[in-house]
Design an enzyme around this catalytic site. Sequence first.
Site, PDB file in Angstrom:
ATOM      1  N   ASN A  48       2.434   1.600   4.324  1.00  0.00           N
ATOM      2  CA  ASN A  48       2.701   0.340   5.022  1.00  0.00           C
ATOM      3  C   ASN A  48       2.424   0.435   6.526  1.00  0.00           C
ATOM      4  O   ASN A  48       3.113  -0.145   7.337  1.00  0.00           O
ATOM      5  CB  ASN A  48       4.134  -0.137   4.758  1.00  0.00           C
ATOM      6  CG  ASN A  48       4.405  -1.571   5.200  1.00  0.00           C
ATOM      7  OD1 ASN A  48       5.484  -1.875   5.682  1.00  0.00           O
ATOM      8  ND2 ASN A  48       3.448  -2.468   5.042  1.00  0.00           N
ATOM      9  N   CYS A  93      -1.338   0.830   7.377  1.00  0.00           N
ATOM     10  CA  CYS A  93      -2.776   0.537   7.509  1.00  0.00           C
ATOM     11  C   CYS A  93      -3.172  -0.741   6.764  1.00  0.00           C
ATOM     12  O   CYS A  93      -3.315  -1.796   7.355  1.00  0.00           O
ATOM     13  CB  CYS A  93      -3.622   1.714   7.011  1.00  0.00           C
ATOM     14  SG  CYS A  93      -3.457   3.230   7.971  1.00  0.00           S
ATOM     15  N   ARG A  94      -3.350  -0.618   5.457  1.00  0.00           N
ATOM     16  CA  ARG A  94      -3.910  -1.718   4.668  1.00  0.00           C
ATOM     17  C   ARG A  94      -2.968  -2.899   4.503  1.00  0.00           C
ATOM     18  O   ARG A  94      -3.346  -4.047   4.746  1.00  0.00           O
ATOM     19  CB  ARG A  94      -4.345  -1.209   3.291  1.00  0.00           C
ATOM     20  CG  ARG A  94      -5.459  -0.189   3.355  1.00  0.00           C
ATOM     21  CD  ARG A  94      -5.716   0.455   2.009  1.00  0.00           C
ATOM     22  NE  ARG A  94      -4.571   1.298   1.640  1.00  0.00           N
ATOM     23  CZ  ARG A  94      -4.450   1.908   0.475  1.00  0.00           C
ATOM     24  NH1 ARG A  94      -5.370   1.755  -0.451  1.00  0.00           N
ATOM     25  NH2 ARG A  94      -3.401   2.660   0.214  1.00  0.00           N
ATOM     26  N   SER A  95      -1.740  -2.653   4.058  1.00  0.00           N
ATOM     27  CA  SER A  95      -0.853  -3.789   3.780  1.00  0.00           C
ATOM     28  C   SER A  95      -0.425  -4.534   5.039  1.00  0.00           C
ATOM     29  O   SER A  95      -0.379  -5.767   5.008  1.00  0.00           O
ATOM     30  CB  SER A  95       0.339  -3.373   2.914  1.00  0.00           C
ATOM     31  OG  SER A  95       1.111  -2.367   3.514  1.00  0.00           O
ATOM     32  N   ASP A 142      -8.453   3.587   1.668  1.00  0.00           N
ATOM     33  CA  ASP A 142      -7.367   3.835   2.619  1.00  0.00           C
ATOM     34  C   ASP A 142      -7.944   4.366   3.928  1.00  0.00           C
ATOM     35  O   ASP A 142      -8.377   5.520   3.992  1.00  0.00           O
ATOM     36  CB  ASP A 142      -6.370   4.827   2.035  1.00  0.00           C
ATOM     37  CG  ASP A 142      -5.086   4.922   2.842  1.00  0.00           C
ATOM     38  OD1 ASP A 142      -5.091   4.490   4.026  1.00  0.00           O
ATOM     39  OD2 ASP A 142      -4.090   5.425   2.301  1.00  0.00           O
ATOM     40  N   CYS A 185       0.867  -1.180   0.000  1.00  0.00           N
ATOM     41  CA  CYS A 185       0.000   0.000   0.000  1.00  0.00           C
ATOM     42  C   CYS A 185       0.902   1.229   0.000  1.00  0.00           C
ATOM     43  O   CYS A 185       2.081   1.133  -0.333  1.00  0.00           O
ATOM     44  CB  CYS A 185      -0.991  -0.016   1.166  1.00  0.00           C
ATOM     45  SG  CYS A 185      -0.297   0.218   2.807  1.00  0.00           S
TER      46      CYS A 185
END
Length: 157
Positions: free
Chosen positions: A13, A15-17, A127, A10
Amino acid sequence: MRKVRVVFVCLGNICRSPMAEAVFRSLVEKAGLVDVIEIDSAGTGDWHIGKAPHEGTRKQLDLHGISYAGMKARQFTAKDEGFDYIVCMDTKNEADVRRIIGSAADSAKIIKFMDMLPQHAEDDVPDPYYTGNFDYVYELVVEGSEKLLERIVNDLK
């Protein structure tokens, strides 16, 4: 047997990933495939390097009993082209990954996360750093991670 290597990517690095890395690792452990699948995450940006996952990500993972111990943000680099599956959380980061690894992008298995969830209207995993909706992102991450694990298991056959 050579390990299958998966990296989630993402922007920062945090939040999402890392959420996807932790959720996917949990699924891999439950499936008994720890010796077969190696998991990592990275961001295309450099401003959070060395930081732990975002509080919202940690809260979701804690809520579901999923470990993120030792996870720290790192930047995606050209060396990451060696991963078997490069799973991008959105269109912009997919384009950045392709730019970073250049000609190696043709042979890499670059996947946009939401392509595994065609029943959803979104092209990108939203995001939560900006939306604050970590609950919804967690739901998407679980659903997509289950599909990715199925795909990898099928690819191994």
